[in-house]
Enzyme design. Structure first.
Site, PDB file in Angstrom:
ATOM      1  N   GLY A 149      -5.285   5.427  -3.579  1.00  0.00           N
ATOM      2  CA  GLY A 149      -5.510   4.525  -4.391  1.00  0.00           C
ATOM      3  C   GLY A 149      -5.911   3.184  -3.622  1.00  0.00           C
ATOM      4  O   GLY A 149      -5.927   3.069  -2.145  1.00  0.00           O
ATOM      5  N   CYS A 150      -6.280   2.330  -4.238  1.00  0.00           N
ATOM      6  CA  CYS A 150      -6.610   0.931  -3.734  1.00  0.00           C
ATOM      7  C   CYS A 150      -5.583   0.164  -2.947  1.00  0.00           C
ATOM      8  O   CYS A 150      -5.742  -0.062  -1.889  1.00  0.00           O
ATOM      9  CB  CYS A 150      -7.259  -0.007  -4.776  1.00  0.00           C
ATOM     10  SG  CYS A 150      -6.515  -0.123  -6.269  1.00  0.00           S
ATOM     11  N   TYR A 151      -4.445  -0.070  -3.697  1.00  0.00           N
ATOM     12  CA  TYR A 151      -3.385  -0.777  -3.015  1.00  0.00           C
ATOM     13  C   TYR A 151      -2.887   0.086  -1.729  1.00  0.00           C
ATOM     14  O   TYR A 151      -2.521  -0.343  -0.714  1.00  0.00           O
ATOM     15  CB  TYR A 151      -1.966  -0.622  -3.913  1.00  0.00           C
ATOM     16  CG  TYR A 151      -2.065  -1.954  -4.694  1.00  0.00           C
ATOM     17  CD1 TYR A 151      -1.967  -3.165  -4.338  1.00  0.00           C
ATOM     18  CD2 TYR A 151      -1.843  -1.757  -6.367  1.00  0.00           C
ATOM     19  CE1 TYR A 151      -2.355  -4.328  -5.338  1.00  0.00           C
ATOM     20  CE2 TYR A 151      -1.663  -2.754  -7.194  1.00  0.00           C
ATOM     21  CZ  TYR A 151      -1.987  -4.092  -6.626  1.00  0.00           C
ATOM     22  OH  TYR A 151      -1.875  -5.247  -7.654  1.00  0.00           O
ATOM     23  N   THR A 152      -2.697   1.465  -2.048  1.00  0.00           N
ATOM     24  CA  THR A 152      -2.114   2.214  -0.893  1.00  0.00           C
ATOM     25  C   THR A 152      -3.148   2.152   0.425  1.00  0.00           C
ATOM     26  O   THR A 152      -2.764   2.134   1.358  1.00  0.00           O
ATOM     27  CB  THR A 152      -2.114   3.856  -1.410  1.00  0.00           C
ATOM     28  OG1 THR A 152      -3.378   4.073  -2.073  1.00  0.00           O
ATOM     29  CG2 THR A 152      -1.053   3.881  -2.330  1.00  0.00           C
TER      30      THR A 152
END
Length: 350
Positions: A149-152
């Protein structure tokens, strides 16, 4: 040429994959799958592709479409890839999934956080978590890659070296992150309307955002034990970008706290040879505008001697390194190409 198929091609991440593959010298998109726009010209949905892409959107009949390609990108909501995947498909093509279906190794954790039943748990163990800079060797031989994911991506890469080297206490890690609106996808939602987002900044998913267990799991591997963190995402009125600001207590070694030289040495140890990770100069901190449209991760840090903590900061473009760019990077690794092929994109500024 690597023949590419995109399921979910008319979402933001899917369209970004299409844009990147157009500039890739060793790959071409054979079909664009989109259940919402079957039979419509792809360029009618995204006018920036007018007179560049002449193809029509096809149904997501993966059983038939996989006969025409070498790799399939599934840029779809959670649950769809797991419902489609099977041994016949994986024997024909490589699959790079941009959803969360195969990111978490514990199916019960997935079902708890995503509130859906996992349709293909037998493939969870095989799936490789495609954070390229950390799992490159595992990605090379994979049939199924779970694109992070992007946040991750931003949160993990920003803290990983310091946790791996034992310079910070993993139990004290706090992650505050800001995201542009494209991170919420292209679906119509009242909360993402212009008047709801413009001139405002708001936290959401407080204490229960779905990327939390993903960050905990991957950083837990670095720490060598399970981790529990505080993660708070915020929505800000910009199209693209993620900025993560992370805090953790420094750990004494030989009675002394790590210095800024120790912190920088840890980052350099893991990232010095990484093209897409840029460790900024002392006193320079990441800004989303300096990574926009690129596959770069910019990382900066500051030791707060008063509190004995380190403040770590990272910035990415959520649609490129946080989604499509990382997916293409994974494709390059899987097919034995130069990892940066098609991704040497200079950030757009202003």
């Amino acid at each position: 040429m690597i023949r590419v198929g995109i399921i979910g091609a008319t979402g933001y991440a899917g369209a970004e994959i299409a844009r990147l593959i157009l500039g890739h010298p060793e790959a071409e998109v054979v079909w664009y799958g989109s259940k919402s726009y079957i039979g419509q010209d792809f360029s009618d949905i995204y006018g920036n592709f007018f007179k560049i892409i002449d193809e029509k959107c096809l149904d997501d009949n993966i059983e038939e479409l996989t006969n025409e390609v070498d790799v399939v990108f599934t840029a779809t909501p959670q649950g769809l890839c797991a419902s489609l995947i099977n041994e016949d498909i994986l024997n024909k093509v490589k699959v790079i999934d941009l959803s969360a279906d195969f990111r978490l190794k514990d199916v019960s954790v997935y079902e708890e956080w995503y509130k859906i039943e996992h349709k293909a748990p037998t493939y969870i163990e095989e799936a490789v978590y495609g954070l390229c800079e950390i799992n490159r060797d595992k990605v090379k031989g994979a049939r199924l890659v779970a694109n992070p994911g992007c946040y991750t991506t931003c949160s993990i890469l920003t803290a990983y070296p310091l946790i791996k080297e034992g310079l910070i206490d993993p139990d004290t890690l706090i992650v505050d992150a800001l995201s542009g609106v494209t991170g919420a996808g292209r679906g119509a939602k009242v909360a993402n309307l212009y008047c709801e987002v413009n001139e405002s900044c708001k936290p959401y998913g407080v204490a229960n955002h779905r990327h939390t267990p993903e960050i905990e799991e991957q950083l837990g591997y670095a720490a060598g034990r399970p981790m529990v963190i505080n993660f708070t995402p915020h929505l800000v009125p910009m199209n693209r970008g993620i900025l993560a600001t992370e805090y953790a207590r420094l750990v004494k070694k030989d009675g002394k706290l790590p210095t800024k030289e120790d912190i920088r040495a840890a980052y350099e140890k893991y990232y010095k040879k990484e093209l897409f990770i840029r460790i900024l100069k002392d006193g320079v901190y990441p800004e989303t505008r300096f990574v926009q449209g690129s596959n770069f991760v910019d990382i900066g840090f500051k030791i707060d001697e008063r509190t004995g903590r380190v403040i770590m900061m990272g910035a990415i473009d959520n649609l490129v390194k946080g989604a499509a760019g990382q997916a293409v990077q994974n494709m390059n690794i899987m097919f034995g190409l130069e990892e940066s092929m098609g991704l040497r994109l200079v950030p757009k500024c202003p």
